[in-house]
Design a protein around this motif. Structure first.
Motif, PDB file in Angstrom:
ATOM      1  N   ALA A 236       0.848  -1.108  -0.097  1.00  0.00           N
ATOM      2  CA  ALA A 236      -0.076   0.204  -0.039  1.00  0.00           C
ATOM      3  C   ALA A 236       0.863   1.202   0.015  1.00  0.00           C
ATOM      4  O   ALA A 236       0.336   2.463  -0.323  1.00  0.00           O
ATOM      5  CB  ALA A 236      -1.197   0.150   1.296  1.00  0.00           C
ATOM      6  N   TYR A 237       1.972   1.289   0.462  1.00  0.00           N
ATOM      7  CA  TYR A 237       3.033   2.226   0.581  1.00  0.00           C
ATOM      8  C   TYR A 237       3.886   2.210  -0.754  1.00  0.00           C
ATOM      9  O   TYR A 237       4.922   3.157  -0.974  1.00  0.00           O
ATOM     10  CB  TYR A 237       3.950   2.326   1.728  1.00  0.00           C
ATOM     11  CG  TYR A 237       3.202   2.785   3.242  1.00  0.00           C
ATOM     12  CD1 TYR A 237       3.030   3.910   3.211  1.00  0.00           C
ATOM     13  CD2 TYR A 237       2.979   1.457   3.700  1.00  0.00           C
ATOM     14  CE1 TYR A 237       2.442   4.174   4.524  1.00  0.00           C
ATOM     15  CE2 TYR A 237       2.040   2.012   5.034  1.00  0.00           C
ATOM     16  CZ  TYR A 237       1.872   3.203   5.392  1.00  0.00           C
ATOM     17  OH  TYR A 237       1.170   3.443   6.575  1.00  0.00           O
ATOM     18  N   ALA A 238       3.928   1.296  -1.634  1.00  0.00           N
ATOM     19  CA  ALA A 238       4.659   1.207  -2.731  1.00  0.00           C
ATOM     20  C   ALA A 238       4.428   2.543  -3.688  1.00  0.00           C
ATOM     21  O   ALA A 238       3.341   2.652  -4.017  1.00  0.00           O
ATOM     22  CB  ALA A 238       4.499  -0.228  -3.492  1.00  0.00           C
ATOM     23  N   GLY A 239       5.428   2.805  -4.252  1.00  0.00           N
ATOM     24  CA  GLY A 239       5.200   4.024  -5.041  1.00  0.00           C
ATOM     25  C   GLY A 239       6.495   4.989  -5.277  1.00  0.00           C
ATOM     26  O   GLY A 239       6.486   5.928  -5.924  1.00  0.00           O
ATOM     27  N   HIS A 240       7.634   4.519  -4.329  1.00  0.00           N
ATOM     28  CA  HIS A 240       8.745   5.333  -4.470  1.00  0.00           C
ATOM     29  C   HIS A 240       9.368   5.364  -5.701  1.00  0.00           C
ATOM     30  O   HIS A 240      10.266   6.330  -6.080  1.00  0.00           O
ATOM     31  CB  HIS A 240       9.743   4.627  -3.467  1.00  0.00           C
ATOM     32  CG  HIS A 240       9.335   4.990  -2.016  1.00  0.00           C
ATOM     33  ND1 HIS A 240       8.011   5.291  -1.456  1.00  0.00           N
ATOM     34  CD2 HIS A 240      10.142   5.260  -0.732  1.00  0.00           C
ATOM     35  CE1 HIS A 240       8.192   5.303  -0.185  1.00  0.00           C
ATOM     36  NE2 HIS A 240       9.122   5.520   0.265  1.00  0.00           N
ATOM     37  N   PHE A 241       9.166   4.580  -6.647  1.00  0.00           N
ATOM     38  CA  PHE A 241       9.812   4.507  -8.070  1.00  0.00           C
ATOM     39  C   PHE A 241       9.278   5.869  -8.701  1.00  0.00           C
ATOM     40  O   PHE A 241       9.966   6.249  -9.713  1.00  0.00           O
ATOM     41  CB  PHE A 241       9.465   3.282  -9.014  1.00  0.00           C
ATOM     42  CG  PHE A 241       8.104   3.226  -9.322  1.00  0.00           C
ATOM     43  CD1 PHE A 241       7.968   3.686 -10.755  1.00  0.00           C
ATOM     44  CD2 PHE A 241       6.809   2.837  -8.729  1.00  0.00           C
ATOM     45  CE1 PHE A 241       6.768   3.750 -11.503  1.00  0.00           C
ATOM     46  CE2 PHE A 241       5.669   3.197  -9.301  1.00  0.00           C
ATOM     47  CZ  PHE A 241       5.425   3.381 -10.527  1.00  0.00           C
ATOM     48  N   MET A 242       8.307   6.631  -8.236  1.00  0.00           N
ATOM     49  CA  MET A 242       7.849   7.690  -8.904  1.00  0.00           C
ATOM     50  C   MET A 242       8.660   9.073  -8.395  1.00  0.00           C
ATOM     51  O   MET A 242       8.602   9.990  -9.092  1.00  0.00           O
ATOM     52  CB  MET A 242       6.575   7.850  -8.703  1.00  0.00           C
ATOM     53  CG  MET A 242       5.605   7.072  -9.415  1.00  0.00           C
ATOM     54  SD  MET A 242       5.313   7.881 -10.942  1.00  0.00           S
ATOM     55  CE  MET A 242       4.821   9.491 -10.763  1.00  0.00           C
ATOM     56  N   PHE A 243       9.310   8.790  -7.241  1.00  0.00           N
ATOM     57  CA  PHE A 243       9.812   9.894  -6.526  1.00  0.00           C
ATOM     58  C   PHE A 243      10.794  10.639  -7.340  1.00  0.00           C
ATOM     59  O   PHE A 243      10.739  12.109  -7.587  1.00  0.00           O
ATOM     60  CB  PHE A 243      10.393   9.432  -5.254  1.00  0.00           C
ATOM     61  CG  PHE A 243       9.481   9.250  -4.191  1.00  0.00           C
ATOM     62  CD1 PHE A 243       8.342   9.049  -4.363  1.00  0.00           C
ATOM     63  CD2 PHE A 243      10.164   9.212  -2.850  1.00  0.00           C
ATOM     64  CE1 PHE A 243       7.540   8.856  -3.340  1.00  0.00           C
ATOM     65  CE2 PHE A 243       9.181   8.949  -1.780  1.00  0.00           C
ATOM     66  CZ  PHE A 243       7.682   8.752  -1.917  1.00  0.00           C
ATOM     67  N   PHE A 244      11.814  10.010  -8.124  1.00  0.00           N
ATOM     68  CA  PHE A 244      12.798  10.628  -9.015  1.00  0.00           C
ATOM     69  C   PHE A 244      12.017  11.514 -10.109  1.00  0.00           C
ATOM     70  O   PHE A 244      12.459  12.528 -10.354  1.00  0.00           O
ATOM     71  CB  PHE A 244      13.645   9.785  -9.547  1.00  0.00           C
ATOM     72  CG  PHE A 244      14.650   8.907  -8.450  1.00  0.00           C
ATOM     73  CD1 PHE A 244      15.037   9.677  -7.476  1.00  0.00           C
ATOM     74  CD2 PHE A 244      15.129   7.404  -8.724  1.00  0.00           C
ATOM     75  CE1 PHE A 244      16.060   9.047  -6.515  1.00  0.00           C
ATOM     76  CE2 PHE A 244      15.949   6.949  -8.082  1.00  0.00           C
ATOM     77  CZ  PHE A 244      16.192   7.813  -6.763  1.00  0.00           C
ATOM     78  N   ILE A 245      11.084  10.916 -10.589  1.00  0.00           N
ATOM     79  CA  ILE A 245      10.526  11.468 -11.759  1.00  0.00           C
ATOM     80  C   ILE A 245       9.546  12.894 -11.144  1.00  0.00           C
ATOM     81  O   ILE A 245       9.736  13.812 -11.914  1.00  0.00           O
ATOM     82  CB  ILE A 245       9.145  10.557 -12.410  1.00  0.00           C
ATOM     83  CG1 ILE A 245      10.130   9.333 -12.895  1.00  0.00           C
ATOM     84  CG2 ILE A 245       8.424  11.185 -13.455  1.00  0.00           C
ATOM     85  CD1 ILE A 245       9.060   8.358 -13.394  1.00  0.00           C
ATOM     86  N   LEU A 246       9.128  12.646  -9.954  1.00  0.00           N
ATOM     87  CA  LEU A 246       8.387  13.967  -9.507  1.00  0.00           C
ATOM     88  C   LEU A 246       9.412  14.953  -9.031  1.00  0.00           C
ATOM     89  O   LEU A 246       8.893  16.343  -9.456  1.00  0.00           O
ATOM     90  CB  LEU A 246       7.407  13.434  -8.191  1.00  0.00           C
ATOM     91  CG  LEU A 246       6.200  12.657  -8.773  1.00  0.00           C
ATOM     92  CD1 LEU A 246       5.813  11.664  -7.355  1.00  0.00           C
ATOM     93  CD2 LEU A 246       5.082  13.316  -9.074  1.00  0.00           C
ATOM     94  N   ILE A 247      10.289  14.670  -8.436  1.00  0.00           N
ATOM     95  CA  ILE A 247      11.352  15.608  -8.029  1.00  0.00           C
ATOM     96  C   ILE A 247      12.138  16.303  -9.079  1.00  0.00           C
ATOM     97  O   ILE A 247      12.149  17.313  -9.179  1.00  0.00           O
ATOM     98  CB  ILE A 247      12.290  15.097  -7.062  1.00  0.00           C
ATOM     99  CG1 ILE A 247      11.815  14.195  -5.987  1.00  0.00           C
ATOM    100  CG2 ILE A 247      13.498  15.892  -6.675  1.00  0.00           C
ATOM    101  CD1 ILE A 247      12.645  13.628  -4.872  1.00  0.00           C
ATOM    102  N   SER A 248      12.318  15.710 -10.123  1.00  0.00           N
ATOM    103  CA  SER A 248      12.797  16.116 -11.358  1.00  0.00           C
ATOM    104  C   SER A 248      11.995  17.298 -12.092  1.00  0.00           C
ATOM    105  O   SER A 248      12.484  18.185 -12.685  1.00  0.00           O
ATOM    106  CB  SER A 248      12.852  15.122 -12.526  1.00  0.00           C
ATOM    107  OG  SER A 248      13.987  14.082 -12.150  1.00  0.00           O
ATOM    108  N   GLU A 249      10.727  17.379 -11.756  1.00  0.00           N
ATOM    109  CA  GLU A 249       9.956  18.457 -12.372  1.00  0.00           C
ATOM    110  C   GLU A 249       9.544  19.451 -11.178  1.00  0.00           C
ATOM    111  O   GLU A 249       8.518  20.349 -11.460  1.00  0.00           O
ATOM    112  CB  GLU A 249       8.536  17.872 -12.973  1.00  0.00           C
ATOM    113  CG  GLU A 249       8.813  16.981 -14.067  1.00  0.00           C
ATOM    114  CD  GLU A 249       7.721  16.605 -15.072  1.00  0.00           C
ATOM    115  OE1 GLU A 249       6.617  17.357 -14.888  1.00  0.00           O
ATOM    116  OE2 GLU A 249       7.844  15.429 -15.717  1.00  0.00           O
ATOM    117  N   MET A 250      10.260  19.524  -9.952  1.00  0.00           N
ATOM    118  CA  MET A 250       9.864  20.444  -8.793  1.00  0.00           C
ATOM    119  C   MET A 250      10.670  21.763  -9.425  1.00  0.00           C
ATOM    120  O   MET A 250      12.049  21.520  -9.825  1.00  0.00           O
ATOM    121  CB  MET A 250      10.367  19.933  -7.456  1.00  0.00           C
ATOM    122  CG  MET A 250       9.483  18.811  -7.157  1.00  0.00           C
ATOM    123  SD  MET A 250       9.830  18.120  -5.527  1.00  0.00           S
ATOM    124  CE  MET A 250       9.544  19.754  -4.438  1.00  0.00           C
TER     125      MET A 250
END
Length: 429
Positions: A236-250
């Protein structure tokens, strides 16, 4: 090891200076979106940390809450609550490590990029392939959730295959925006939907408690049954593979940890409250997804509200034609897998065990060891940080355990399903 230049940089939120590395390799360590021209048609670095937090919640919380009450029905309230809270804290810890790694290596945009830095092209390709596979299966999982919602709303009036096709088409259309900035307000809407749907679900359960329900504080089960139930909060907490993509667009990647705090805080509290309330009013008969245990009117209301949340997808940088083609291919593959493989729901468990166990938990330990070794004096840097080293090793071992045990449980479920004759045929309603 390639030559490394180091420069001091302050990282907001921790009050300390950290060594940020700029690797002079063929791939370079410039920010992945640093070279976009001022007159570029597409702007990528547009996200505030608040909207990143909302997108994280939309992506990760999503339908993860719907399986949690069934965990309480297997292991009891107290062990399940302890597990949910621990995993929330653990997820925040691994998120911190991933964010530090991204800030130390601004060229990283995906798990594949991180793998390239740590182990060269082979590891990079392995992590890239794993990300694509897991993303497609996660999309398939959302399609099944969408089909369940539409089936409930239509009183099973249409073939489930047709419902999956409808939801796949809508998913494809919603994935066309090429930057996450285009989805920032949609993220707010999506996060609100999953929150409201959970509240409606809890209200429905509270207004219609199951008579004669059984509620257990603790329960004893075999390892197989217990770990099967435990996989619900684990993934239910899985999704960290998205972090790099999200941070890149910050706009300010240094604020990423604020978004992680919001994500894990919201998810942990919401998971705990929703799971306990649904279980207390429904008891051990609670289904997964939990909305199926509600009276028809309440189930329809909860599913209808949650439906929009199931449509959130991921994005990357490509030309329009290529992007549309790739979105269509991904949605098509997810649709085919969801309706053509009778054991697809079990395969989701296998892919989550093989990849999400590492992306969310285990890899963080390797990231910490890699950067500590290369930025703080090699082996001496590791020896000087015994607590961090122990935590990194335990993180790696936890990822390995979840991977192996989760895969074993998923494979055994497939074997049991075939032996019991409950596996259906492809493309059937």
């Amino acid at each position: 090891m390639d030559h490394i230049q180091e420069k001091e940089a302050s990282r907001d939120g921790y009050g300390q200076n950290l060594r940020l590395s700029v690797f002079e390799t063929d791939r370079g360590e410039e920010d992945v979106f640093n070279e976009e021209s001022p007159d570029s048609d597409i702007k990528y670095k547009t996200l505030s940390w608040q909207f990143v937090a909302l997108l994280m919640i939309s992506e990760i919380v999503s339908n993860g809450i719907l399986s949690l009450p069934s965990t309480l029905a297997v292991i009891g309230i107290v062990p399940a609550l302890i597990l949910i809270i621990f995993l929330g804290i653990f997820g925040l810890f691994t998120a911190k490590i991933l964010i530090d790694f991204k800030l130390n290596h601004p060229s990283v945009h995906s798990m594949g990029d991180a793998g390239y830095i740590m182990g060269g092209p082979i590891l990079g390709e392995i992590l890239t392939s794993g990300t694509v596979i897991f993303a497609i299966f996660a999309t398939g999982s959302e399609l099944i959730s969408g089909q369940q919602a539409l089936s409930t709303l239509s009183n099973d009036g249409l073939c489930s295959v047709l419902l999956v096709l409808i939801f796949a088409a809508v998913t494809f259309l919603s994935s066309l925006p090429r930057t996450l900035g285009n989805l920032s307000w949609l993220g707010l809407f999506s996060a609100a939907l999953i929150l409201i749907s959970g509240i409606v679900g809890m209200a429905g359960a509270g207004a219609n408690p199951v008579q004669g329900r059984v509620v257990e504080v603790t329960m004893s089960n075999s390892f197989f049954e217990a770990f099967l139930a435990v996989t619900n909060p684990v993934f239910a907490y899985a999704g960290h593979f998205m972090f790099f993509i999200l941070i890149s667009e910050m706009k300010r990647p240094q604020d990423a940890m604020k978004a992680a705090w919001c994500l894990q805080g919201f998810a942990t509290i919401f998971y705990a409250v929703f799971a306990v309330v649904m279980y207390v009013y429904i008891g051990n008969s609670v289904e997964s997804p939990a909305f199926l245990s509600l009276p028809p009117k309440w189930a329809k209301a909860a599913f209808a509200i949650a439906l929009g949340n199931f449509l959130i997808s991921t994005h990357t940088m490509l030309g329009w034609t290529s992007w549309i083609v790739l979105c269509f291919i991904a949605a098509t593959i997810a649709f085919i897998l969801a309706v053509a493989l009778p054991i697809f729901s079990y395969l989701i468990g296998i892919t989550a065990s093989l990849f999400a166990a590492w992306y969310t938990y285990g890899l963080a330990g390797f990231f910490w060891i890699h950067d500590t070794y290369h930025l703080h004096g090699g082996r001496k840097g590791l020896r000087d940080r015994p607590v961090g080293m122990i935590l990194a090793i335990l993180t790696i071992l936890s990822g390995a355990f979840i991977c192996v045990a989760g895969t074993y449980v998923s494979v055994q479920l497939i074997i049991d399903a075939y032996e019991e004759g409950i596996v259906g045929a492809p493309f059937t309603c």
